[in-house]
Design an enzyme around this catalytic site. Sequence first.
Site, PDB file in Angstrom:
ATOM      1  N   SER A  45       0.884  -1.162   0.000  1.00  0.00           N
ATOM      2  CA  SER A  45       0.000   0.000   0.000  1.00  0.00           C
ATOM      3  C   SER A  45       0.922   1.211   0.000  1.00  0.00           C
ATOM      4  CB  SER A  45      -0.897  -0.005   1.233  1.00  0.00           C
ATOM      5  OG  SER A  45      -1.892   0.982   1.104  1.00  0.00           O
ATOM      6  N   GLU A  46       0.818   2.066  -1.023  1.00  0.00           N
ATOM      7  CA  GLU A  46       1.875   3.055  -1.249  1.00  0.00           C
ATOM      8  C   GLU A  46       1.925   4.162  -0.195  1.00  0.00           C
ATOM      9  OE1 GLU A  46      -0.607   2.482  -3.398  1.00  0.00           O
ATOM     10  OE2 GLU A  46      -1.383   4.329  -4.304  1.00  0.00           O
ATOM     11  N   ASN A  47       0.936   4.208   0.708  1.00  0.00           N
ATOM     12  CA  ASN A  47       1.036   5.158   1.809  1.00  0.00           C
ATOM     13  C   ASN A  47       1.992   4.666   2.890  1.00  0.00           C
ATOM     14  OD1 ASN A  47      -1.123   3.233   2.057  1.00  0.00           O
ATOM     15  ND2 ASN A  47      -1.778   4.284   3.903  1.00  0.00           N
ATOM     16  N   SER A  87       8.601   4.359   0.527  1.00  0.00           N
ATOM     17  CA  SER A  87       7.583   3.618  -0.216  1.00  0.00           C
ATOM     18  C   SER A  87       7.736   3.829  -1.719  1.00  0.00           C
ATOM     19  CB  SER A  87       6.193   4.073   0.234  1.00  0.00           C
ATOM     20  OG  SER A  87       5.202   3.351  -0.450  1.00  0.00           O
TER      21      SER A  87
END
Lengths: 207, 234
Positions: A45-47, A87
Amino acid sequence: MAWDRNQMAARAAQELDDGMYVNLGIGIPTLVANYVGDKDITLQSENGMLGMGPFPFEGEEDADLINAGKQTITELPRTSYFDSATSFGMIRGGKIAAAILGAMEVAENGDLANWMIPGKLVKGMGGAMDLVAGVGKVIVVMDHTNKHGDSKVLKECTLPLTGKGVVDRIITNLGVLDVVEGGLKIVECADGVTEEELRAATLATIV
Amino acid sequence: MKKVYGTAAEALDGLLSDGMLIAAGGFGLCGIPELLIDAIVESGIKDLTVASNNAGVDGFGLGKLLETKQIKKMMSSYVGENAEFMRQYLSGELELEFNPQGTLAERMRAGGAGIPGFYTQTGVGTQIAEGKEVKIFNGKEYILEEGIFADLAIVKAWKADTTGNAIFRKTARNFNPPAAMCGKICVMEVEEIVEPGELDPDHIHLPGIYVHRLIKGEHEKRIEQRTVRQKEAS
């Protein structure tokens, strides 16, 4: 006959192999997680998370634990957390094996448009431009035509691009196409869809 | 050197001015410096440029600073959750500079690391590349993006010691470390302040060198999309 959303997601899940780190976009791509079966897949999850778990049970939501769609989620034993620069470092650095994303338009040269419609509400590209520029393989999952019946698989995109020449494979309700030299190559037709029907719904060159 | 202050307003005292560039941590409403944002609303400073991945929602987070029209320009990757933002943007009252999310994070990290620019493939061949220098490395195109050097960083961590060594919790870390790093001055709000030695030095996410002022406060921690699954009946 053609594939529905879940069948498209199930087909997309076949693209994933054991050991892959994968980023799933919002919409149909999110459903892909339901079809990975026994395969050892780690979702990013790119957060700032690797090892994304399912939605929490009611009462167990944590405001500090959300996915890139801002939905509450859970962690797994393998989970790790990191900041946004790290990330996108792993995204830009090619460490993420594949991204499965939705799209508004895809062109025969692999151009992708999925972030804005001029003159309409502009929400932003979020992490989509970084993902398509950085990950190993970009797989688009979308309906083959828009709600007016017009093809979304084009010779050239008409909307502002998210990435140039970035798409590897397109999975739609009508079938699977690969971006190759000179155009698109039909990999398979969806259940009950003929090659003629797939070609008729496609404006891009099929080689 | 005293870093711990009593309130957000006290921690920001003497740091605020019209027209300044503020970098803010947070993703959506997760890990946002909600108390410091409220104090900036109260301060009344205006013409702000704010670098933040999102712009809050109506009535919460940076949405409050938009309602009071204290923001002149946003540098963000996604602003879809805020009706007031859209209204001001479409009427031309508010400037918006879209940044791909990873480019925004790296611009902050770079600024904090003293790097004024870097080349990235993100955005090549798109609107984002317009007007930017292009350079070829190993036969591939890259565009030049600039580091962000903010006048002030406002961030939120979970726990810090009195010297500013900080630990974040789960995905609330997000943009907070890079935002903190790119500020000439960084003010941090936390849920708990402990004495030096109480945090394991090996577990510090952000060293106190990046944190100049610190407050502890009560956080609402609003959830944007509450999603749950049902327990299967046995």
